[in-house]
Design a protein around this motif. Structure first.
Motif, PDB file in Angstrom:
ATOM      1  N   GLU A   1     -18.621 -70.233  45.499  1.00 12.86           N
ATOM      2  CA  GLU A   1     -19.408 -69.025  45.719  1.00 12.86           C
ATOM      3  C   GLU A   1     -20.334 -69.199  46.915  1.00 12.86           C
ATOM      4  N   HIS A   2     -20.464 -68.129  47.678  1.00 15.39           N
ATOM      5  CA  HIS A   2     -21.330 -68.150  48.851  1.00 15.39           C
ATOM      6  C   HIS A   2     -22.693 -67.583  48.488  1.00 15.39           C
TER       7      HIS A   2
ATOM      8  N   VAL B   1     -10.283 -62.885  40.628  1.00 15.31           N
ATOM      9  CA  VAL B   1     -11.523 -62.308  40.118  1.00 15.31           C
ATOM     10  C   VAL B   1     -12.588 -62.446  41.209  1.00 15.31           C
ATOM     11  N   ALA B   2     -13.287 -61.351  41.471  1.00 12.92           N
ATOM     12  CA  ALA B   2     -14.380 -61.366  42.437  1.00 12.92           C
ATOM     13  C   ALA B   2     -15.689 -61.143  41.692  1.00 12.92           C
TER      14      ALA B   2
ATOM     15  N   ARG C   1     -15.828 -66.834  46.759  1.00 10.37           N
ATOM     16  CA  ARG C   1     -14.924 -67.128  47.872  1.00 10.37           C
ATOM     17  C   ARG C   1     -13.532 -67.515  47.371  1.00 10.37           C
ATOM     18  N   ARG C   2     -13.489 -68.376  46.331  1.00 12.25           N
ATOM     19  CA  ARG C   2     -12.207 -68.802  45.769  1.00 12.25           C
ATOM     20  C   ARG C   2     -12.352 -69.000  44.273  1.00 12.25           C
TER      21      ARG C   2
ATOM     22  N   PRO D   1      -4.664 -71.970  41.832  1.00 13.80           N
ATOM     23  CA  PRO D   1      -5.460 -70.944  42.524  1.00 13.80           C
ATOM     24  C   PRO D   1      -5.157 -69.554  41.958  1.00 13.80           C
ATOM     25  N   LEU D   2      -6.194 -68.743  41.804  1.00 15.19           N
ATOM     26  CA  LEU D   2      -6.045 -67.378  41.318  1.00 15.19           C
ATOM     27  C   LEU D   2      -6.371 -66.426  42.465  1.00 15.19           C
TER      28      LEU D   2
END
Length: 221
Positions: free
Chosen positions: A132-133, A166-167, A147-148, A159-160
């Protein structure tokens, strides 16, 4: 001594000075071994209700919420520290007290070597992880955006992305008129839209001077 918001202060670097002064003071305050806050979510939970429980065999406990409500009391329990590798960490338990049942979300945030980026592992089994940023909004709130995302299962890291992604967008700020923290989080999926959300306010139990700390207890910078 560890500051209450050490993980976020390190991630933000010089940008931390742009946080609202009261929010910055709380983050710099010395953290007790177990830090507790109480608040109320105006809105909290998942509109998918019990269908959310279908994901528990995959992600494990203390990750999903199967209720949705308004004016939901909640408790936040956090513990700040430093890992063996020297990264700042923050363990959190969010306790949602819905009528008739209490549900939990747990996570661990740690700093990384990348400026502005924290690593977040969610749930009791740590099967979901996010990069997360961290940034500061124009209003002085801490903002975290995904971010990922990846799923750790059976020794593999998956990886999703795309329709499986999901954001998460979270803002932690300060309500000047009431002298308390504000929180807003929304997790969305490209296919299903909003899958989890909460927004409301909270105060740390040791809040004595409007900055969430006893006078004179701050970590030297």
């Amino acid at each position: 001594m560890t500051a209450r918001g050490e993980a976020f202060l390190r991630a933000l670097g010089a940008d931390a000075e742009r946080l609202h002064p009261q929010l910055l003071a709380q983050m710099r305050a010395v953290a007790p071994d177990e830090d507790r806050a109480e608040g109320v979510f105006e809105v909290a939970g998942s509109r998918f209700g019990r269908l959310s429980a279908l994901g528990r065999p995959v992600v494990g406990p203390r990750m999903l919420v199967t209720r949705f409500g308004r004016d939901v009391p909640f408790t936040l329990i956090v513990s700040s520290g430093v890992t063996a590798s020297g990264q700042a960490s923050l363990d959190s338990i969010r306790e949602f007290r819905f009528p008739g049942s209490t549900q939990y979300i747990t996570d661990r945030v740690t700093t990384t070597v990348r400026p502005g980026i924290v690593h977040n592992v969610l749930g009791a089994r740590g099967r979901v992880e996010m990069l997360e940023h961290c940034s500061v909004t124009d209003e002085g709130a801490l903002r975290m955006r995904t971010r990922r995302v990846a799923l750790r299962l059976a020794g593999r890291r998956i990886p999703l992305a795309g329709i499986f992604g999901v954001a998460v967008d979270l803002e932690d700020g300060w309500d000047e008129s009431h002298g308390r923290r504000t929180i807003r989080m929304r997790a969305t999926n490209p296919l299903f839209g909003t899958i989890l959300e909460y927004r409301g306010w909270y105060r740390y139990l040791d809040q004595e001077d409007g900055a969430g700390r006893a006078p004179g207890r701050s970590v030297p910078q």
